[in-house]
Design a protein around this motif. Structure first.
Motif, PDB file in Angstrom:
ATOM      1  N   ASN A 130      20.161 -19.928  23.917  1.00  0.00           N
ATOM      2  CA  ASN A 130      21.023 -20.253  22.778  1.00  0.00           C
ATOM      3  C   ASN A 130      22.369 -19.566  22.912  1.00  0.00           C
ATOM      4  N   ILE A 131      22.329 -18.287  23.256  1.00  0.00           N
ATOM      5  CA  ILE A 131      23.586 -17.526  23.348  1.00  0.00           C
ATOM      6  C   ILE A 131      24.470 -18.088  24.468  1.00  0.00           C
ATOM      7  N   ALA A 132      23.805 -18.517  25.561  1.00  0.00           N
ATOM      8  CA  ALA A 132      24.560 -18.974  26.731  1.00  0.00           C
ATOM      9  C   ALA A 132      25.051 -20.417  26.607  1.00  0.00           C
ATOM     10  N   MET A 133      24.703 -21.090  25.492  1.00  0.00           N
ATOM     11  CA  MET A 133      25.033 -22.523  25.390  1.00  0.00           C
ATOM     12  C   MET A 133      26.509 -22.870  25.578  1.00  0.00           C
ATOM     13  N   PRO A 134      27.428 -22.110  24.969  1.00  0.00           N
ATOM     14  CA  PRO A 134      28.842 -22.474  25.171  1.00  0.00           C
ATOM     15  C   PRO A 134      29.245 -22.402  26.647  1.00  0.00           C
ATOM     16  N   LEU A 135      28.588 -21.485  27.385  1.00  0.00           N
ATOM     17  CA  LEU A 135      28.929 -21.338  28.806  1.00  0.00           C
ATOM     18  C   LEU A 135      28.304 -22.473  29.608  1.00  0.00           C
ATOM     19  N   GLU A 136      27.120 -22.915  29.145  1.00  0.00           N
ATOM     20  CA  GLU A 136      26.453 -24.047  29.801  1.00  0.00           C
ATOM     21  C   GLU A 136      27.320 -25.309  29.662  1.00  0.00           C
ATOM     22  N   ILE A 137      27.873 -25.489  28.461  1.00  0.00           N
ATOM     23  CA  ILE A 137      28.744 -26.656  28.219  1.00  0.00           C
ATOM     24  C   ILE A 137      29.933 -26.636  29.177  1.00  0.00           C
ATOM     25  N   ARG A 138      30.387 -25.419  29.498  1.00  0.00           N
ATOM     26  CA  ARG A 138      31.532 -25.305  30.413  1.00  0.00           C
ATOM     27  C   ARG A 138      31.142 -25.403  31.881  1.00  0.00           C
ATOM     28  N   LEU A 153      23.511  -9.478  24.045  1.00  0.00           N
ATOM     29  CA  LEU A 153      22.313  -9.118  23.267  1.00  0.00           C
ATOM     30  C   LEU A 153      22.404  -7.685  22.741  1.00  0.00           C
ATOM     31  N   ASP A 154      22.950  -6.803  23.567  1.00  0.00           N
ATOM     32  CA  ASP A 154      23.079  -5.394  23.160  1.00  0.00           C
ATOM     33  C   ASP A 154      23.992  -5.243  21.952  1.00  0.00           C
ATOM     34  N   ILE A 155      25.110  -5.978  21.971  1.00  0.00           N
ATOM     35  CA  ILE A 155      26.095  -5.838  20.885  1.00  0.00           C
ATOM     36  C   ILE A 155      25.457  -6.171  19.542  1.00  0.00           C
ATOM     37  N   VAL A 156      24.602  -7.186  19.523  1.00  0.00           N
ATOM     38  CA  VAL A 156      23.990  -7.591  18.250  1.00  0.00           C
ATOM     39  C   VAL A 156      22.606  -6.964  18.043  1.00  0.00           C
ATOM     40  N   ALA A 180      26.122 -13.807  18.385  1.00  0.00           N
ATOM     41  CA  ALA A 180      26.184 -13.559  19.830  1.00  0.00           C
ATOM     42  C   ALA A 180      26.663 -14.810  20.566  1.00  0.00           C
ATOM     43  N   ARG A 181      26.199 -15.971  20.119  1.00  0.00           N
ATOM     44  CA  ARG A 181      26.615 -17.223  20.776  1.00  0.00           C
ATOM     45  C   ARG A 181      28.129 -17.432  20.618  1.00  0.00           C
ATOM     46  N   ALA A 182      28.640 -17.100  19.422  1.00  0.00           N
ATOM     47  CA  ALA A 182      30.082 -17.249  19.218  1.00  0.00           C
ATOM     48  C   ALA A 182      30.858 -16.283  20.117  1.00  0.00           C
ATOM     49  N   LEU A 183      30.315 -15.081  20.304  1.00  0.00           N
ATOM     50  CA  LEU A 183      30.990 -14.112  21.171  1.00  0.00           C
ATOM     51  C   LEU A 183      30.944 -14.549  22.627  1.00  0.00           C
ATOM     52  N   ALA A 184      29.818 -15.168  23.041  1.00  0.00           N
ATOM     53  CA  ALA A 184      29.659 -15.580  24.442  1.00  0.00           C
ATOM     54  C   ALA A 184      30.741 -16.569  24.837  1.00  0.00           C
ATOM     55  N   ALA A 185      31.164 -17.392  23.882  1.00  0.00           N
ATOM     56  CA  ALA A 185      32.179 -18.394  24.184  1.00  0.00           C
ATOM     57  C   ALA A 185      33.535 -17.730  24.449  1.00  0.00           C
ATOM     58  N   ASP A 186      33.675 -16.476  24.023  1.00  0.00           N
ATOM     59  CA  ASP A 186      34.902 -15.708  24.182  1.00  0.00           C
ATOM     60  C   ASP A 186      36.139 -16.489  23.703  1.00  0.00           C
ATOM     61  N   LEU A 207      27.377  -4.142  12.248  1.00  0.00           N
ATOM     62  CA  LEU A 207      27.957  -5.320  12.932  1.00  0.00           C
ATOM     63  C   LEU A 207      29.370  -5.624  12.450  1.00  0.00           C
ATOM     64  N   GLN A 208      29.620  -5.377  11.161  1.00  0.00           N
ATOM     65  CA  GLN A 208      30.980  -5.598  10.655  1.00  0.00           C
ATOM     66  C   GLN A 208      31.962  -4.698  11.402  1.00  0.00           C
ATOM     67  N   SER A 209      31.601  -3.414  11.557  1.00  0.00           N
ATOM     68  CA  SER A 209      32.528  -2.513  12.273  1.00  0.00           C
ATOM     69  C   SER A 209      32.648  -2.925  13.730  1.00  0.00           C
ATOM     70  N   GLU A 210      31.507  -3.342  14.309  1.00  0.00           N
ATOM     71  CA  GLU A 210      31.525  -3.763  15.709  1.00  0.00           C
ATOM     72  C   GLU A 210      32.459  -4.966  15.899  1.00  0.00           C
ATOM     73  N   PHE A 211      32.410  -5.887  14.964  1.00  0.00           N
ATOM     74  CA  PHE A 211      33.249  -7.088  15.091  1.00  0.00           C
ATOM     75  C   PHE A 211      34.726  -6.759  14.910  1.00  0.00           C
ATOM     76  N   ILE A 212      35.024  -5.852  13.992  1.00  0.00           N
ATOM     77  CA  ILE A 212      36.426  -5.478  13.795  1.00  0.00           C
ATOM     78  C   ILE A 212      36.947  -4.795  15.062  1.00  0.00           C
TER      79      ILE A 212
END
Ligand SMILES: Nc1ncnc2c1ncn2[C@@H]1O[C@H](COP(=O)(O)OP(=O)(O)OP(=O)(O)O)[C@@H](O)[C@H]1O
Ligand SMILES: [Mg+2]
Length: 228
Positions: A130-138, A153-156, A180-186, A207-212
């Motif tokens: 699931n997380i890798a899906m945006p990369l698979e599309i590319r 996975l570690d970040i979340v 995580a999936r949104a982050l994978a797309a970078d 996670l809020q602080s991590e995202f900021i």
């Protein structure tokens, strides 16, 4: 980045749902009919009512509103999952309604990432798939995309859960897979529709602080929609 230029510009956006949305909008604007009248006379629901704002480069922009006030409807206009009944949406000064098929795909797959309120995971795919899906599309190779997914996975905080099916996870854990999936797309922009709503206060804050932090490090533009 020019801090004074607009990253996302929304100009007088209206979204009216229904088969006669244009007639309903005309009556709302010119005859000031109420929401109830729009529903009764035109069987139309007002999703977004005359919204305008300007998100500057580098800015973290939050929209807060009550349940049913139109946050999810509004955010779907930014990557043109919905088209406005009237008004304009500009991304880096480009009108999204003028984009052709390929440019629109590029916008959705590369430029803008989205964290959906209902997570929108593939339940019978593993967490890493699931997380890798945006990369698979590319078209990125399996090894490279799984490597990238495993790092995220570690970040979340989902270490060790990568090989489980998405449907085997709790709501909050699924929400983290969506993040995580949104982050994978970078992507350059991250649209997040109530992205932390299913999390307990402890992991939410973390996670809020991590995202900021990430948005600053990775020069991401965050657009958050939160419920009040
Ligand atoms: N596809 C649709 N067809 C018809 N009406 C819709 C559709 N999507 C949303 N609406 C209506 O638009 C209005 C705004 O809904 P929306 O989901 O955008 O609210 P929200 O602010 O995201 O709410 P919540 O905080 O509960 O997620 C609601 O009245 C809803 O019924
Ligand atoms: Mg919503």
């Amino acid at each position: 980045m020019d801090p004074s230029s607009s990253a996302i510009k929304i100009e007088n956006v209206w979204k009216v749902f229904g088969n006669t949305s244009n007639e309903a909008l005309d009556a709302i604007q010119n005859h000031k009919i109420s929401k109830t009248e729009a529903l009764e006379k035109y069987n139309s629901v007002i999703g977004v009512s005359d919204v305008s704002f300007d998100v500057k480069q580098g800015e973290i922009f939050c929209v807060m509103g009550l349940s049913g006030s139109g946050k999810s409807t509004l955010v779907r206009h930014i990557n043109r999952l919905l088209e406005p009944t009237s008004g304009k949406i500009l991304i880096n000064d480009q009108d999204v309604m003028t984009l052709g098929r390929e440019d629109l795909q590029e916008l959705r797959n590369k430029k803008i990432g989205m964290v959906f309120q209902n997570f929108a995971l593939m339940p019978h795919r593993s967490v890493v798939d699931n997380i890798a899906m945006p990369l698979e599309i590319r078209g990125i190779s399996k090894n490279d995309r799984l490597d990238a997914a495993n790092k995220i996975l570690d970040i979340v905080e989902l270490q060790g859960w990568g090989n489980k099916f998405a449907h085997e996870l709790s709501g909050g854990m699924q929400q983290r897979v969506g993040l995580a999936r949104a982050l994978a797309a970078d992507p350059e922009f991250l649209l997040m529709d109530e992205p932390f709503s299913a999390l307990d206060p402890l992991i939410r804050r973390q996670l809020q602080s991590e995202f900021i932090k990430l948005s600053k490090q990775m020069k991401k533009q965050l657009f958050l929609l939160l419920m009040i």
